[in-house]
Motif scaffolding. Structure first.
Motif, PDB file in Angstrom:
ATOM      1  N   LYS A  79      -3.734 -11.860  -9.858  1.00  0.00           N
ATOM      2  CA  LYS A  79      -4.617 -11.516 -10.974  1.00  0.00           C
ATOM      3  C   LYS A  79      -3.937 -10.451 -11.839  1.00  0.00           C
ATOM      4  CE  LYS A  79      -8.589 -12.011  -7.844  1.00  0.00           C
ATOM      5  NZ  LYS A  79      -9.661 -11.262  -7.150  1.00  0.00           N
ATOM      6  N   PRO A  80      -4.300 -10.385 -13.116  1.00  0.00           N
ATOM      7  CA  PRO A  80      -3.630  -9.432 -14.016  1.00  0.00           C
ATOM      8  C   PRO A  80      -3.714  -7.985 -13.547  1.00  0.00           C
ATOM      9  CG  PRO A  80      -4.967 -10.997 -15.257  1.00  0.00           C
ATOM     10  CD  PRO A  80      -5.272 -11.226 -13.818  1.00  0.00           C
ATOM     11  N   GLU A  81      -4.844  -7.600 -12.956  1.00  0.00           N
ATOM     12  CA  GLU A  81      -5.041  -6.197 -12.585  1.00  0.00           C
ATOM     13  C   GLU A  81      -4.535  -5.877 -11.191  1.00  0.00           C
ATOM     14  OE1 GLU A  81      -8.820  -8.307 -11.153  1.00  0.00           O
ATOM     15  OE2 GLU A  81      -7.331  -8.495 -12.769  1.00  0.00           O
ATOM     16  N   VAL A  82      -3.946  -6.853 -10.488  1.00  0.00           N
ATOM     17  CA  VAL A  82      -3.517  -6.671  -9.095  1.00  0.00           C
ATOM     18  C   VAL A  82      -2.001  -6.748  -9.021  1.00  0.00           C
ATOM     19  CG1 VAL A  82      -3.592  -7.653  -6.780  1.00  0.00           C
ATOM     20  CG2 VAL A  82      -5.671  -7.564  -8.159  1.00  0.00           C
ATOM     21  N   ALA A  83      -1.405  -5.792  -8.311  1.00  0.00           N
ATOM     22  CA  ALA A  83       0.051  -5.740  -8.214  1.00  0.00           C
ATOM     23  C   ALA A  83       0.590  -6.481  -6.998  1.00  0.00           C
ATOM     24  CB  ALA A  83       0.510  -4.287  -8.174  1.00  0.00           C
ATOM     25  N   VAL A  84      -0.251  -6.670  -5.969  1.00  0.00           N
ATOM     26  CA  VAL A  84       0.241  -7.238  -4.724  1.00  0.00           C
ATOM     27  C   VAL A  84      -0.827  -8.127  -4.087  1.00  0.00           C
ATOM     28  CG1 VAL A  84      -0.512  -5.237  -3.368  1.00  0.00           C
ATOM     29  CG2 VAL A  84       1.332  -6.676  -2.503  1.00  0.00           C
ATOM     30  N   TYR A 134     -11.130  -5.177   7.554  1.00  0.00           N
ATOM     31  CA  TYR A 134      -9.838  -4.551   7.833  1.00  0.00           C
ATOM     32  C   TYR A 134      -8.785  -5.124   6.882  1.00  0.00           C
ATOM     33  CZ  TYR A 134     -11.444  -2.906  12.496  1.00  0.00           C
ATOM     34  OH  TYR A 134     -12.110  -2.293  13.531  1.00  0.00           O
ATOM     35  N   GLY A 135      -8.033  -4.262   6.205  1.00  0.00           N
ATOM     36  CA  GLY A 135      -6.962  -4.743   5.350  1.00  0.00           C
ATOM     37  C   GLY A 135      -5.799  -3.747   5.366  1.00  0.00           C
ATOM     38  N   ASP A 136      -4.577  -4.141   5.211  1.00  0.00           N
ATOM     39  CA  ASP A 136      -4.059  -5.502   5.206  1.00  0.00           C
ATOM     40  C   ASP A 136      -3.384  -5.709   6.546  1.00  0.00           C
ATOM     41  OD1 ASP A 136      -2.666  -7.880   4.743  1.00  0.00           O
ATOM     42  OD2 ASP A 136      -1.251  -6.988   3.359  1.00  0.00           O
ATOM     43  N   CYS A 137      -3.821  -6.706   7.290  1.00  0.00           N
ATOM     44  CA  CYS A 137      -3.338  -6.914   8.656  1.00  0.00           C
ATOM     45  C   CYS A 137      -2.452  -8.153   8.790  1.00  0.00           C
ATOM     46  CB  CYS A 137      -4.518  -7.042   9.617  1.00  0.00           C
ATOM     47  SG  CYS A 137      -5.662  -5.659   9.574  1.00  0.00           S
ATOM     48  N   ALA A 138      -2.050  -8.766   7.645  1.00  0.00           N
ATOM     49  CA  ALA A 138      -1.357 -10.042   7.777  1.00  0.00           C
ATOM     50  C   ALA A 138      -0.218 -10.281   6.794  1.00  0.00           C
ATOM     51  CB  ALA A 138      -2.367 -11.189   7.647  1.00  0.00           C
ATOM     52  N   VAL A 139      -0.128  -9.534   5.693  1.00  0.00           N
ATOM     53  CA  VAL A 139       0.817  -9.931   4.643  1.00  0.00           C
ATOM     54  C   VAL A 139       1.902  -8.888   4.392  1.00  0.00           C
ATOM     55  CG1 VAL A 139       1.065 -10.612   2.232  1.00  0.00           C
ATOM     56  CG2 VAL A 139      -0.923 -11.386   3.541  1.00  0.00           C
ATOM     57  N   ASN A 140       1.525  -7.650   4.075  1.00  0.00           N
ATOM     58  CA  ASN A 140       2.501  -6.654   3.606  1.00  0.00           C
ATOM     59  C   ASN A 140       2.995  -5.771   4.751  1.00  0.00           C
ATOM     60  OD1 ASN A 140       2.385  -6.905   0.486  1.00  0.00           O
ATOM     61  ND2 ASN A 140       0.241  -6.914   1.130  1.00  0.00           N
ATOM     62  N   PRO A 141       4.291  -5.821   5.067  1.00  0.00           N
ATOM     63  CA  PRO A 141       4.799  -5.072   6.224  1.00  0.00           C
ATOM     64  C   PRO A 141       4.691  -3.558   6.075  1.00  0.00           C
ATOM     65  CG  PRO A 141       6.327  -6.808   5.582  1.00  0.00           C
ATOM     66  CD  PRO A 141       5.316  -6.706   4.483  1.00  0.00           C
ATOM     67  N   ASP A 142       5.089  -3.012   4.915  1.00  0.00           N
ATOM     68  CA  ASP A 142       5.093  -1.555   4.753  1.00  0.00           C
ATOM     69  C   ASP A 142       4.837  -1.210   3.286  1.00  0.00           C
ATOM     70  OD1 ASP A 142       5.334   1.133   5.249  1.00  0.00           O
ATOM     71  OD2 ASP A 142       7.536   1.129   5.273  1.00  0.00           O
ATOM     72  N   PRO A 143       3.589  -1.308   2.831  1.00  0.00           N
ATOM     73  CA  PRO A 143       3.299  -1.056   1.417  1.00  0.00           C
ATOM     74  C   PRO A 143       3.535   0.404   1.050  1.00  0.00           C
ATOM     75  CG  PRO A 143       1.265  -1.267   2.674  1.00  0.00           C
ATOM     76  CD  PRO A 143       2.375  -1.631   3.598  1.00  0.00           C
ATOM     77  N   ASN A 144       3.979   0.629  -0.213  1.00  0.00           N
ATOM     78  CA  ASN A 144       4.097   1.999  -0.693  1.00  0.00           C
ATOM     79  C   ASN A 144       2.723   2.497  -1.137  1.00  0.00           C
ATOM     80  OD1 ASN A 144       3.606   1.032  -3.329  1.00  0.00           O
ATOM     81  ND2 ASN A 144       5.803   0.676  -3.667  1.00  0.00           N
ATOM     82  N   ALA A 154      -6.447  -1.350  -1.067  1.00  0.00           N
ATOM     83  CA  ALA A 154      -7.774  -0.744  -0.842  1.00  0.00           C
ATOM     84  C   ALA A 154      -8.778  -1.227  -1.879  1.00  0.00           C
ATOM     85  CB  ALA A 154      -7.665   0.781  -0.881  1.00  0.00           C
ATOM     86  N   LEU A 155      -8.372  -1.262  -3.143  1.00  0.00           N
ATOM     87  CA  LEU A 155      -9.283  -1.702  -4.207  1.00  0.00           C
ATOM     88  C   LEU A 155      -9.629  -3.184  -4.055  1.00  0.00           C
ATOM     89  CD1 LEU A 155      -7.620   0.239  -7.149  1.00  0.00           C
ATOM     90  CD2 LEU A 155      -9.872   0.682  -6.162  1.00  0.00           C
ATOM     91  N   LEU A 160      -7.035 -14.120   2.032  1.00  0.00           N
ATOM     92  CA  LEU A 160      -6.113 -13.584   1.034  1.00  0.00           C
ATOM     93  C   LEU A 160      -6.875 -13.093  -0.182  1.00  0.00           C
ATOM     94  CD1 LEU A 160      -3.099 -16.072   1.114  1.00  0.00           C
ATOM     95  CD2 LEU A 160      -3.474 -13.990   2.432  1.00  0.00           C
ATOM     96  N   GLN A 161      -6.358 -12.044  -0.797  1.00  0.00           N
ATOM     97  CA  GLN A 161      -6.988 -11.472  -1.981  1.00  0.00           C
ATOM     98  C   GLN A 161      -5.900 -11.082  -2.979  1.00  0.00           C
ATOM     99  OE1 GLN A 161      -9.218  -8.274  -0.178  1.00  0.00           O
ATOM    100  NE2 GLN A 161      -7.397  -7.078   0.288  1.00  0.00           N
ATOM    101  N   GLY A 162      -6.264 -11.141  -4.238  1.00  0.00           N
ATOM    102  CA  GLY A 162      -5.326 -10.783  -5.293  1.00  0.00           C
ATOM    103  C   GLY A 162      -4.780 -11.967  -6.050  1.00  0.00           C
ATOM    104  N   LEU A 163      -4.943 -13.191  -5.534  1.00  0.00           N
ATOM    105  CA  LEU A 163      -4.480 -14.384  -6.231  1.00  0.00           C
ATOM    106  C   LEU A 163      -5.465 -14.780  -7.327  1.00  0.00           C
ATOM    107  CD1 LEU A 163      -3.332 -16.489  -3.153  1.00  0.00           C
ATOM    108  CD2 LEU A 163      -1.826 -15.513  -4.902  1.00  0.00           C
ATOM    109  N   ARG A 164      -4.960 -15.468  -8.344  1.00  0.00           N
ATOM    110  CA  ARG A 164      -5.832 -15.937  -9.421  1.00  0.00           C
ATOM    111  C   ARG A 164      -6.833 -16.977  -8.914  1.00  0.00           C
ATOM    112  NH1 ARG A 164      -3.910 -15.187 -14.821  1.00  0.00           N
ATOM    113  NH2 ARG A 164      -1.933 -14.042 -14.867  1.00  0.00           N
TER     114      ARG A 164
END
Length: 691
Positions: free
Chosen positions: A502-507, A523-533, A541-542, A651-655
């Motif tokens: 989505k336009p407002e989502v970076a990851v 609970y998030g994120d337990c499946a996709v991003n190994p080590d988010p900054n 979180a948002l 999953l969240q953040g996809l269009r």
């Protein structure tokens, strides 16, 4: 005090357990804490074997010990009915304390005369102050028989000063349903369902003390609609086969057995449920080698009975609801919903509004919302048995429209061998020339900056994950669910390339809905991003807060770390602290706390000591982990040690929504994930995104 409902039948063959299943389904929609109670059980059922208690406890994850749901035995009633009644009342109140609703399921008419037993059930209902729902059997009954039974049951109950909340006529012949409903407005009328009351292959094997020598154990829950005795040559026998029939075959007729196996696997020939070889005769070793080589799912069992006795035995076996698994559960709920006005029944029961959202309530709400959205979901793993079983349930309950990917003859043959009905689903072959060419052209255009040619794209989009994702991208489907036999990377990589964020989502990230005994956490994120900054963690979180809100969980966000507040320092905790500040800057309205330890976020007592003024501490609903290692271990630890049900990853953040299944996903997991995906598709549409 708990509100209760006393379910009582006038006689045997009423199908009371299926009605109890439907009523419990209604109660768990409205009540936060529900229990089941049986005032009278058979003498041998005091410890852990009453089928109704076991069915409802297991399926609806009721928390009370089995023994708490039992009143007295038939022997107790025979010895001293008044003393037994007193004990029933005491045990009921001990169970009801702390619950919002109790379903009381009356006795089974297995020990004394029906009229005497119904009278005792009404006495129990009166002493429990429980309104009664009377179940009348319509099985092999005429309209006049049903009328008389309804009049008698209501009159008897009211004469005993019981309150009759409603009546249900169950197992009515389909051609009588409208007539009975018209004659008795307000009465629930449920049609007879042969598949619901038919025995399963497993039940026939147990009843006949048979030995399974070949076949897939997954098929043993298939129902047996009818039997045919193979007392003729194979060509004549083939004309008498039909879907779900079992064949009773003399054990020395190996040539017929091989012919049946070949026919069973042939396209366009009815799919059998089982073959029973009589006389205790096993096929010769060379015949068994051929059977093994055919790799057929068809159960083949050897019985000691002769052919005539086996045919008679089959006719005496009545199928139970529990033995049929999810398929029978779906049939029972479908019949109940079609025949009983559940909302009206609950309104008359006047249940109080629950103060918590239980896992069952969460699942009910999700399925009900999805049903009203009419979304179209693609399932790429079209030949996987769990997917096919889930598809039947989804279609029966109108949760979503479905497309299964795969060679149509293979998909439908697999469904037929499993005994599941997917006739309402579309089946699409990714190798279809016209669609594949269109998808290849579109994919090449999307990936031109990566040097992808149309020729290369033509091969790529034939993969089921890419093909399904292209269906979502082009609007042929509203969402996709996969991953029961594919890796997470295989499932979601195409969505990163094709659907994008989505336009407002970076990851792109994920959440698990953790269904505990009395609440649902995210609970998030337990499946996709190994080590988010820090920026990515804030984004997660948002997104997680928005996902929680979409599904009825009020978001109070805890940014987890190994320290709470300002007590700790270091790269890991500083990242969480920075992410928390980013969240506060972007969403000042969102309750968020961090860094915070799990105990301070979840436990009010700990929170009172560590963060007494926090809006989140002690009552967090959304838990954001700092990295994948922490998250994956956290959700699995809670799942296993607390007995929680983990729904996801979502999953969240996809269009547009694409969701991944665990490779250990059960049929209910798949059903829930498809419903979640349909809701996500609707939410995306409401935000103005093309679906």
């Amino acid at each position: 005090m708990a509100q209760s409902l006393y379910l009582a039948s006038l006689d045997t063959n009423s199908g009371k357990s299926a009605v109890a299943f439907g009523v419990m389904d209604l109660l768990t929609k409205r009540a936060g804490s529900v229990a089941v109670f049986r005032p009278i059980v058979r003498d041998e059922n005091t410890s852990a074997s009453d089928p109704v208690i076991t069915l409802l406890r297991d399926h609806y994850r009721l928390s009370d010990p089995y023994g708490a749901s039992v009143g007295v035995t038939y022997s107790d009633v025979r010895d001293d009915a008044d003393e037994a009644l007193s004990r029933i009342v005491d045990r009921y109140h001990a169970l009801a304390e702390g619950h919002d609703a109790v379903l009381v399921v009356g006795s089974d008419y297995s020990d004394v005369g029906a009229s005497v037993e119904f009278t005792f059930n009404t006495r129990v209902a009166v002493n429990l102050a429980a309104p009664m729902l009377l179940v009348i059997t319509g099985y092999k009954q005429s309209r006049s028989d049903i009328d008389a039974a309804l009049r008698f049951g209501v009159a008897q109950a009211e004469a005993a000063h019981a309150t009759v909340l409603g009546t249900v006529v169950n197992r009515v012949e389909p051609d009588l349903v409208d007539e009975v409903r018209g004659a008795h407005p307000g009465t629930g009328v449920i049609a007879e369902s042969p598949a619901l009351n038919a025995p399963t292959v497993s039940e026939l094997i147990d009843a006949a003390d048979a030995t399974l020598i070949s076949g897939d154990p997954e098929v043993l829950t298939r129902t047996v609609g009818d039997v045919v005795v193979a007392a003729m040559t194979l060509p004549n026998l083939l004309t008498r086969l039909a879907d779900d029939k079992a064949v009773i075959l003399p054990g020395d007729r190996s040539e017929v057995l091989l012919g049946l196996l070949a026919a069973h696997q042939a396209e366009g020939v009815p799919s059998l449920s089982a073959v029973f070889l009589t006389g205790g005769i096993r096929p010769q070793p060379q015949i068994l080698d051929i059977v093994a080589g055919l790799d057929s799912r068809l159960p083949i069992a050897v019985v000691q009975h002769d052919t005539f006795d086996m045919a008679n035995l089959v006719g005496d076996v009545t199928g139970s609801l529990a033995a049929g698994g999810e398929r029978k559960f779906a049939l029972a709920l479908e019949g109940f919903a079609a025949g009983v006005d559940g909302d009206d029944l609950l309104d008359r029961l006047r249940l109080s509004t629950p103060t918590v959202v239980t896992p069952i309530m969460f699942e009910h709400t999700t399925l009900a919302r999805a049903k009203n959205l009419d979304k179209h979901i693609v399932l790429p793993e079209g030949t996987e048995p769990r997917i096919l079983k889930a598809a039947e349930i989804l279609l029966r309950r109108d949760v979503a429209r479905l497309t299964l990917l795969g060679e149509e003859s293979e998909v439908r043959s697999q469904a037929a061998q499993l005994g599941v009905d997917i006739a309402a689903a579309k089946v699409l072959n990714p190798g279809d020339h016209e669609i594949r060419e269109r998808f290849a052209a579109e994919y090449a255009k999307l990936r031109a900056h990566k040097g992808v040619t149309t020729e290369a794209a033509y091969d790529t989009v034939a993969d089921v994950s890419y093909f399904g994702t292209m269906m979502v991208h082009t609007g042929m489907a509203d969402g996709m669910v996969s991953g029961s036999v594919h890796t997470t990377a295989h499932t979601i990589r195409p969505s990163f390339e094709i659907i994008k964020t989505k336009p407002e989502v970076a990851v792109v990230s994920s959440v698990f809905f953790m269904c505990l005994a009395d609440r649902v956490l995210v609970y998030g994120d337990c499946a996709v991003n190994p080590d988010p900054n820090a920026e990515q963690l804030a984004d997660i979180a948002l997104s997680s807060a928005d996902t929680a809100a979409e599904f009825g969980v009020e978001p109070r966000v805890a940014m987890l770390s190994y320290s709470t507040g300002t007590s700790g320092h270091g790269e890991a905790v500083d990242k969480v602290r920075a992410a928390t500040e980013i969240v506060r800057d972007r969403r000042p309205d969102l309750p968020v706390e961090g860094p915070i330890q799990y105990d301070a976020a979840a436990d009010a007592g700990v929170a009172g000591t560590k963060m007494p003024d926090s809006r989140v501490a002690g009552k967090a609903t959304v838990f954001i982990v700092p990295d994948l290692n922490t998250g994956n271990n956290l959700y699995k630890a809670v799942q296993r040690s607390a007995g929680a049900i983990a729904v996801g990853p979502v999953l969240q953040g996809l269009r547009k929504p694409v969701n991944d299944l665990s490779r250990g996903a059960t049929v209910p997991d798949i059903v829930n994930t498809v419903a979640l995906t349909a809701i996500q598709a609707a939410e995306a549409g409401s935000r103005g995104m093309s679906i």
